[in-house]
Design a protein around this motif. Structure first.
Motif, PDB file in Angstrom:
ATOM      1  N   GLY A 786       1.026  -1.052  -0.133  1.00  0.00           N
ATOM      2  CA  GLY A 786       0.001   0.040   0.096  1.00  0.00           C
ATOM      3  C   GLY A 786       1.030   1.218  -0.144  1.00  0.00           C
ATOM      4  O   GLY A 786       1.789   1.458  -0.390  1.00  0.00           O
ATOM      5  N   CYS A 796      -4.792   0.567   1.131  1.00  0.00           N
ATOM      6  CA  CYS A 796      -4.100  -0.348  -0.118  1.00  0.00           C
ATOM      7  C   CYS A 796      -3.958   0.173  -1.762  1.00  0.00           C
ATOM      8  O   CYS A 796      -4.594   0.485  -1.981  1.00  0.00           O
ATOM      9  CB  CYS A 796      -5.036  -1.066   0.507  1.00  0.00           C
ATOM     10  SG  CYS A 796      -4.999  -1.908   1.997  1.00  0.00           S
ATOM     11  N   ALA A 802      -5.983  -1.181   5.508  1.00  0.00           N
ATOM     12  CA  ALA A 802      -4.559  -2.005   5.722  1.00  0.00           C
ATOM     13  C   ALA A 802      -5.178  -2.655   7.534  1.00  0.00           C
ATOM     14  O   ALA A 802      -5.979  -1.795   7.713  1.00  0.00           O
ATOM     15  CB  ALA A 802      -3.155  -1.181   5.506  1.00  0.00           C
ATOM     16  N   CYS A 808      -1.150  -4.709   3.239  1.00  0.00           N
ATOM     17  CA  CYS A 808      -2.033  -4.879   2.627  1.00  0.00           C
ATOM     18  C   CYS A 808      -1.385  -6.528   1.667  1.00  0.00           C
ATOM     19  O   CYS A 808      -1.809  -6.173   0.844  1.00  0.00           O
ATOM     20  CB  CYS A 808      -2.370  -3.777   1.618  1.00  0.00           C
ATOM     21  SG  CYS A 808      -2.852  -2.246   2.255  1.00  0.00           S
TER      22      CYS A 808
END
Length: 857
Positions: A786, A796, A802, A808
């Motif tokens: 991310g 992400c 995330a 992520c």
């Protein structure tokens, strides 16, 4: 959870590995972090397309004629079995027995190799020996190995017995028979040079067997049992005697030898075939008509009568005395002496009538049952006779034979005197000896005189033979039999201490007769003729042989001894009861179905003699065909489709293409920020926002996009005023620099034309223009998969939030992590269980030690 797992594992081990497994995984749902359960196929199973989730077991090698029921486990169809019971093998046809020396082509169809034939009872293929290999064992086609004591005839390929001296092989019966060099007519050769006679024959001269005529054969030869044949010059008198023949007769005598006439007492020979009575004192002027009897004749006609009598007697002795006689007399008639003949009844006759003169013979004693035909001569009626042919006797009944020692009461009725009994064949009365007087002569009633070589037993009155040494009397048969001191089971004693075996028996040890199994009795004992009984650990193979028993079988081998399995050529032991074929160079992806012959599994084809390769319908791009219809990707590649593998960049290749394993190339308009991540490029950057896609910015909250630039609302108004005034008044260089600073100094403050970043932002060179500086947010923890959207806030690349604010990871990564976690949890649980068990054991040991010490103190 641990306790439940332990209980399931202990109680139901067969379902520890289920088809469908479950794992937990955290997810953000409606802005909240939640733990969800995800079903997936357990190890050894694969997913079947469709919903709901359905898994099926994986068998890396095709089951063929069966079904994969558990991982690497086949359940065969009816008539098929798992070859050698190996998990990895497919299902092949099953035949009755083991189909040794053949190949099971389909269920219960055993195809024998050349030189072998199917044994229906065992289901195995047995080698063929054209001779049958009697008294031997057919080890392999055409290879007959004879039993001990037998030798193979190279021409006939038959095992013939090895005969000892004095014996030779009987080719028809294939057995040893004794040899008698001069033959054994009417008998058989029982021992070398010793003949044994058939029934109704007995030993004669030169060791030959001669027929027996039990009542003898007087003046003849016994040609066959009970058949007496007369010598030349003799004729049959009875079935057991012959009398001499005098073809011209023997008057007043008897035929003592062929053609020899002997006179009765009181008679003397007149010629070769007749005798005349003798009168010792003579018979002057008379006729001797019987021994010592003289009949007077008148003197005047004496000569005439004498001459006539002599002539008649010599020529016709049966009519010596005529009824009418003639004599001459002299008379004086008319003064003359004249002779004339006068008939009168001869002596011994009487006149019955005068005219004509008729005379009839006189018999002083009545003829009784007959007629007087001549003087003192009776002609007896049928069934009667003149006793002893004496003139003075009348006719008495006639019996068969002489009715000696008896009286003939009426024709053919002989009444025996006391102590005698009638012999029907001879017609005489023979004296009676109660013992029968066998081997002797019953001279008078109860008086048995034994023949030479026999002795009368005073008690039984039987004439018993005088036996020589080595023989003894058989009281039942009344004969001398040889003695064998140890007996003769299954035979008879033919000579002293020599046993002769009955038919179908032969001499064994200790002079005993043992039964014959003519085809042998391999691995058994011949209990009785033709009956072979197997030794312990063996069973009947044929009527004449037993084979060792391996109760659990002997696949691709033969039972060489009870419970011992030996492999056929080209096979090796896999277990105590089975052998598998040997392919010395192996048989990859196949099975060795015969020595040196490799057969591929279903879905595989031959690469060379000892290797098979899987078959895939299409080419495996970036991979290899690892199993029929299945592609396995090369290292660093993963499945894209059934026959296509794409390279793997394990950390992903965001906004790019994974060109080769771990080689990530960015898409057009993107730039690498790490080895596995590309971010979109905006030529002028995206202050107060982020580059959403190439040259496309997306503004942060509180900012608006103007000409792809994110500006605060105030800056936007100033920018708008400036654009409106741009045409009204010139702008000097300093003002241009200030405006540029204001436009670029996002997330900061423009002081004297220079950008000063807000807290938690850092001044960073623009990747697209190194002369420009940007204020980018700072995230103390690295954003995985991310980017840092605002201070300590990661977004992400796929737009999701995330996990934990910075991670992520992809779903596949999460699933892999979950699986690893499940395994780690399983291992941890087991380690925990093991530690508990060890702790309990240690505690028990310590307790025991303390308890022992306490007792001793």
């Amino acid at each position: 959870m641990l306790l439940r797992t332990i209980l399931i594992f202990l109680v139901f081990p067969s379902i520890v590995l289920a088809q469908i497994c479950v794992r937990t995984q955290p997810r953000i749902i409606e802005g909240k972090r939640q733990i969800v359960k995800i079903n997936f196929c357990c190890i050894g199973y694969k997913r079947v397309r469709g919903s709901p989730l359905k898994c099926e077991p994986i068998c890396t090698k095709s089951c063929g004629n069966g079904k994969c029921v558990e991982p690497e486990t086949c359940r065969c169809n009816q008539g098929y079995e798992n070859l050698y019971n190996f998990i990895s093998n497919r299902c092949v046809p099953k035949c009755k027995g083991e189909c040794m020396n053949g190949q099971c082509g389909s269920p219960d169809l055993c195809i024998c190799a050349e030189g072998y034939k199917l044994n229906e009872s065992s289901g195995n293929c047995l080698p063929i020996c054209n001779s049958g290999c009697s008294n031997g064992n057919c080890k392999s086609p055409g290879n007959c190995v004879c039993n001990e004591g037998f030798t193979l005839n190279a021409k006939s390929q038959i095992c013939q017995p090895q005969c000892k001296e004095g014996y030779q092989v009987n080719v028809t019966l294939n057995e040893c028979n004794p040899v008698c060099s001069t033959g054994c007519d009417n008998g058989f050769c029982s021992l070398p040079e010793i003949c044994e006679c058939h029934a109704h024959y007995q030993k004669g001269t030169d060791n030959k067997c001669e027929p027996i005529c039990k009542d003898g054969c007087l003046n003849g030869v016994c040609k066959s049992p009970g058949i007496c044949e007369c010598l030349t010059g003799y004729s049959k008198k009875t079935e057991s005697s012959c009398s001499p023949v005098c073809k011209d007769g023997c008057v007043n005598g008897f035929c003592s030898a062929p053609g020899k006439c002997s006179c009765n007492d009181g008679y003397s020979k007149v010629n070769e075939s007749s005798c005349a009575p003798v009168c010792q004192n003579g018979c002057q002027n008379g006729l001797c008509t019987a021994p010592g009897e003289c009949i007077l004749v008148h003197q005047s006609n004496y000569c005439t009568m004498l001459v006539r009598t002599i002539l008649i007697f010599l020529v016709f002795p049966s009519i010596v005395l005529a009824q009418i006689c003639v004599r001459t007399q002299q008379r004086i008639i008319e003064g003359k002496r004249q002779s004339f003949k006068r008939n009168f009844c001869c002596k011994g006759n009487k006149r019955v009538s005068i005219s004509p003169l008729k005379c009839e013979p006189i018999c002083t004693k009545s003829c009784g049952n007959g007629k007087c035909v001549e003087p003192e001569t009776c002609h007896c009626n049928q069934g009667y006779e003149n006793l002893n042919n004496l003139i003075s006797n009348g006719c008495v009944p006639k019996c068969k034979g002489e009715c000696m020692n008896g009286q003939c009461g009426s024709p053919d009725l002989c009444i025996c005197a006391e102590g005698y009994k009638l012999n029907e064949s001879s017609g005489n009365c023979l004296p009676i000896c109660n013992s029968g007087c066998s081997n002797g002569n019953c001279k008078s009633p109860g008086n048995c005189v034994c023949n030479e070589g026999f002795t009368l037993n005073a008690k039984s009155q039987i004439c018993q033979p005088q036996c020589k040494e080595g023989y003894q009397v058989n009281v039942t048969l009344n004969e001398c039999n040889p003695v064998c001191s140890t007996g003769c089971d299954n035979g008879f004693c033919s000579l002293p201490e020599i046993c002769e075996c009955h038919a179908h028996y032969q001499k064994g040890t200790d002079n005993k007769c043992e039964p014959i199994c003519k085809d042998g009795c391999l691995n058994g004992v011949c209990k009785s003729p033709g009956i072979c009984e197997c030794l312990t650990g063996y069973s009947k193979k044929t009527e004449s042989s037993c084979s060792p028993v391996c109760k659990d079988g002997c696949v691709n081998g033969f039972c060489s001894a009870p419970g011992k399995c030996s492999c056929n050529d080209g096979y090796s032991k896999t277990t105590e009861i089975s052998c598998s074929p040997i392919c010395k160079d192996g048989c990859e992806n196949g099975f060795c179905f015969a020595p040196g012959e490799c057969s591929c599994n279903d879905g595989y084809s031959k690469v060379n003699e000892d290797s098979c390769a899987p078959i895939c319908d299409s080419e495996c791009k970036n991979g290899r065909c690892s199993a029929p219809g299945e592609c396995t990707c090369f290292e660093g590649y993963t499945k894209q489709s059934e026959h296509n593998c794409s390279p793997v960049c394990k950390d992903g290749c965001e906004n790019g293409v994974c060109e080769a394993p771990e080689v990530c190339n960015c898409n057009e308009g993107y730039s690498k920020i790490s080895e596995n991540s590309c971010v979109p490029l905006c030529d002028r950057g995206c202050p107060n926002g982020y580059c959403e896609s190439p040259n496309k910015c997306s503004c942060n909250e509180g900012y608006i996009k103007i000409e792809n630039i994110c500006m605060s609302e105030m800056s936007a108004e100033s920018s708008s005023t400036a654009r409106n005034a741009k045409t009204e008044m010139p702008v000097n260089g300093g003002d241009i620099q200030m405006n540029a600073c204001k436009q670029r100094c996002w997330n900061g403050t423009c002081i004297d034309g220079k950008c000063s970043c807000n807290p938690n932002y850092s001044l960073t060179e623009d990747a697209n223009n190194i002369t420009q500086l940007l204020c980018l947010p700072v995230c103390e923890r690295e954003c995985i998969h991310g980017y840092c959207a605002s201070p300590d806030v990661c977004n992400c690349f796929d737009g999701t939030i995330a996990q934990g604010g910075f991670d992520c990871s992809s779903i596949e990564d999460i699933e892999n992590a979950g699986s690893t976690g499940s395994i780690n949890n399983f291992v941890t649980n087991w380690l925990f269980l093991v530690l508990i068990v060890i702790s309990v054991v240690l505690a028990l040991i310590i307790f025991s030690v303390f308890h022992i010490l306490k007792q001793r103190l």
